[in-house]
Design an enzyme around this catalytic site. Structure first.
Site, PDB file in Angstrom:
ATOM      1  N   LYS A 115       0.833  -1.209   0.000  1.00 59.37           N
ATOM      2  CA  LYS A 115       0.000   0.000   0.000  1.00 59.37           C
ATOM      3  C   LYS A 115       0.866   1.256   0.000  1.00 59.37           C
ATOM      4  CE  LYS A 115      -2.967   0.548   3.542  1.00 59.37           C
ATOM      5  NZ  LYS A 115      -2.719   1.830   4.248  1.00 59.37           N
ATOM      6  N   SER A 116       1.891   1.279   0.828  1.00 59.07           N
ATOM      7  CA  SER A 116       2.742   2.484   0.913  1.00 59.07           C
ATOM      8  C   SER A 116       3.399   2.774  -0.429  1.00 59.07           C
ATOM      9  CB  SER A 116       3.843   2.263   1.956  1.00 59.07           C
ATOM     10  OG  SER A 116       3.286   2.162   3.239  1.00 59.07           O
TER      11      SER A 116
ATOM     12  N   ARG B 104       2.804   5.966  -3.295  1.00 62.41           N
ATOM     13  CA  ARG B 104       3.966   6.767  -3.714  1.00 62.41           C
ATOM     14  C   ARG B 104       4.196   6.668  -5.220  1.00 62.41           C
ATOM     15  NH1 ARG B 104       4.224   5.539   1.532  1.00 62.41           N
ATOM     16  NH2 ARG B 104       5.548   6.703   2.977  1.00 62.41           N
TER      17      ARG B 104
ATOM     18  N   GLY C 176      -5.209   7.841   5.529  1.00 64.45           N
ATOM     19  CA  GLY C 176      -4.317   8.854   6.104  1.00 64.45           C
ATOM     20  C   GLY C 176      -3.089   9.050   5.233  1.00 64.45           C
TER      21      GLY C 176
ATOM     22  N   ARG D  61      -8.931  12.163  12.256  1.00 64.54           N
ATOM     23  CA  ARG D  61      -7.502  11.935  12.505  1.00 64.54           C
ATOM     24  C   ARG D  61      -6.703  13.242  12.453  1.00 64.54           C
ATOM     25  NH1 ARG D  61      -5.544   6.910   9.096  1.00 64.54           N
ATOM     26  NH2 ARG D  61      -3.732   7.201  10.442  1.00 64.54           N
TER      27      ARG D  61
ATOM     28  N   SER E 296       6.988   9.297  12.142  1.00 64.45           N
ATOM     29  CA  SER E 296       5.923   9.144  11.146  1.00 64.45           C
ATOM     30  C   SER E 296       6.471   9.263   9.734  1.00 64.45           C
ATOM     31  CB  SER E 296       4.830  10.197  11.360  1.00 64.45           C
ATOM     32  OG  SER E 296       3.975  10.216  10.231  1.00 64.45           O
TER      33      SER E 296
ATOM     34  N   GLN F 290       4.636   9.192   7.190  1.00 64.93           N
ATOM     35  CA  GLN F 290       3.708  10.035   6.428  1.00 64.93           C
ATOM     36  C   GLN F 290       4.115  11.500   6.515  1.00 64.93           C
ATOM     37  OE1 GLN F 290      -0.265   9.167   7.775  1.00 64.93           O
ATOM     38  NE2 GLN F 290      -0.226   7.092   6.949  1.00 64.93           N
TER      39      GLN F 290
ATOM     40  N   ASP G 292       1.971  -0.910  11.986  1.00 66.25           N
ATOM     41  CA  ASP G 292       0.637  -1.368  11.580  1.00 66.25           C
ATOM     42  C   ASP G 292       0.345  -2.801  12.027  1.00 66.25           C
ATOM     43  OD1 ASP G 292       0.017   1.024  10.338  1.00 66.25           O
ATOM     44  OD2 ASP G 292       0.830   0.395   8.408  1.00 66.25           O
TER      45      ASP G 292
ATOM     46  N   ARG H 248      -7.524  -3.209   9.622  1.00 65.52           N
ATOM     47  CA  ARG H 248      -6.594  -4.118  10.320  1.00 65.52           C
ATOM     48  C   ARG H 248      -7.222  -4.731  11.573  1.00 65.52           C
ATOM     49  NH1 ARG H 248      -2.310  -3.323   6.975  1.00 65.52           N
ATOM     50  NH2 ARG H 248      -1.794  -1.163   6.530  1.00 65.52           N
TER      51      ARG H 248
END
Ligand code: S3P
Length: 444
Positions: A22-23, A27, A95, A123, A168, A170, A321, A396
């Site tokens: 996913k990350s 990107r 997020g 969030r 983080s 992110q 995660d 999750r």
């Protein structure tokens, strides 16, 4: 709401590839949109979170489409070349999508409106707003820096040196993605190393990025602004965070042996597997070499008797995660597992610390929860189960408790499985293919 139920299962068997990371998928779409020329992406995660990012990149003027062979092709706008979207960008549950795109938007003299679903609008975004404001971006957000918000990019962005107050990836990535449009060098100092996909991919797309390891375990990442980013071929590994669910399912169900192919084993994502190995899990890692810059492996996982361990706070950024599913493994282990440094779990898709503790308690497990710590008292394989779990719009949490039900005495029901589509399309189907008893109950 589509509820799902999982029941005690035995002898999971088979060889599967879980969906793309996913990350890296987010990107690839964003960097493809900031680059000139064509980016081709193999193995993109086609989950709702990533599809929201694809739609957002289209709204910024990039061409994004999937060809018949399943390859995603992006024709980007170049650094500083994003169009002003003429609609509000809805990032759904994501997020990562929201925060990274706030960074990407910041480097353009445009106004962008962001929103999300019931989980995302609760969030914290101040962690991204604050450094981007220092770069000259203006924001109008709800109280507490929540979505919906408007992001107003300046004519000229200022490069900054910034020390992250929380570990983080992110926030680091939002600053670096803004930094590509700033003249001069942007430096992010992270006290604890977090996933480094943005740095690696920026390099792959043609930017100059220097990374200095610090004695305290942190890193300083410096990006030289205004690079020529050019389209690339990106091969997305299978997501180690998604692989975590079938992994723990095999570990806790007697007679199981499964293989997970082509999984990304970047050390900054692999903390869970190290902790499981320390607990006595039988996970064989067969290296496949590097696929498009990320190390890959086939994992073979066998049913294992595990023991409780102490999980230090220092490993949290490398497995942030994975705590809900680690807690499930811990419930089946012999003895207590103590997890420290979990404050960030409270601001994920749900308050995951609380959701994990409550869910375990509902399944008959003794737990202790404090502000940033969870202790799970393992049962040496005798987990009662029987709980009904509120997924709280958190994929999750839903998957972790479905996994618990596969090894527990009584069935476990998740009130809403639809949220799983955000990161792991067809999770239930893939698990059923291994022999897991997961059924859909209630209205679809
Ligand atoms: C992510 C970073 C992590 C992680 C999330 C994906 C990323 O969030 O929880 O699922 O792709 O950069 P934080 O940066 O908030 O820890």
């Amino acid at each position: 709401m589509a509820s799902l139920t999982s029941r005690k299962s035995f002898g999971l068997k088979g060889r599967i590839r879980v969906p793309g990371d996913k990350s890296i998928s987010h990107r690839a779409l964003i960097l493809g949109g900031l680059a000139v020329g064509e980016t081709m992406v193999d193995g993109l995660l086609e989950g709702e979170d990533v599809l929201c990012t694809a739609a957002a990149m289209r709204a910024f003027g990039a061409e994004v489409h999937r060809d018949q062979s399943g390859i995603w092709r992006i024709h980007g706008r170049g650094v500083g070349g994003l169009d002003e979207p003429n609609q509000v960008l809805d990032l759904g549950n994501s997020g990562t999508g929201a925060r990274l795109l706030m960074g990407a938007a910041a480097g353009n003299p445009i106004t962008t409106f962001f929103t999300g679903d019931g989980s995302l609008v609760s969030r914290p975004m101040a962690r991204v707003i604050e450094p981007l404001e220092r770069m000259g971006v203006r924001f109008v957000a709800r109280a507490g820096g929540r979505l919906p918000l408007a992001c107003l990019g300046p004519e000229t962005l200022l490069p900054i040196d910034y020390t992250l107050p929380v570990a983080s990836a992110q926030v680091k990535s939002a600053i670096l993605l803004a930094g590509v449009a700033a003249p001069g060098e942007t430096t992010v100092i992270e006290p604890h190393a977090t996933r480094d996909h943005t740095e690696s991919m920026l390099r792959q797309f043609g930017a100059t990025v220097r990374v200095e390891a610090r004695d305290d375990g942190g890193r300083a990442i410096t990006l030289v602004g205004e690079p020529e980013l050019t389209g690339q071929r990106v091969r997305v590994p299978a997501d180690p965070s998604s692989a975590a669910f079938p992994t723990v399912a095999a570990l806790i169900t007697e007679g199981s042996q499964i293989q997970l192919t082509g999984v990304g084993i970047n050390p900054l994502r692999f903390g869970l597997y190290e902790v499981l190995a320390e607990m006595g899990a039988d996970i064989q890692v067969d290296r496949l070499g590097d696929g498009g810059g990320e190390p890959l492996a086939d994992l073979t996982v066998r049913f294992s008797k595990m023991r409780g361990v102490d999980v230090p706070a220092s490993i949290a950024p490398r497995m942030i995660d994975e705590y809900p599913v680690l807690a499930i493994a811990a419930a089946f282990a012999d003895g207590a597992t103590v997890m420290n440094g979990l404050a960030e779990l409270r601001v994920k898709e749900s308050d995951r610390l609380d959701a994990t503790a409550r869910g375990l308690a509902a399944c008959g497990i003794e737990v202790e929860e404090s502000a940033d710590r969870l202790v799970v008292h393992g049962t040496a394989g005798r987990v009662p189960g029987g709980g009904t779990i509120a997924a709280n719009m958190d994929h999750r949490i839903a998957m972790a408790f479905l996994v618990l039900g596969l090894g527990a005495g009584a069935a476990v029901c998740i009130d809403d499985g639809a949220t799983i589509e955000t990161s792991f399309p067809d999770f239930s189907g893939l698990m059923r293919g291994l022999g897991a008893k997961i059924t859909q109950e209630g209205p679809a």
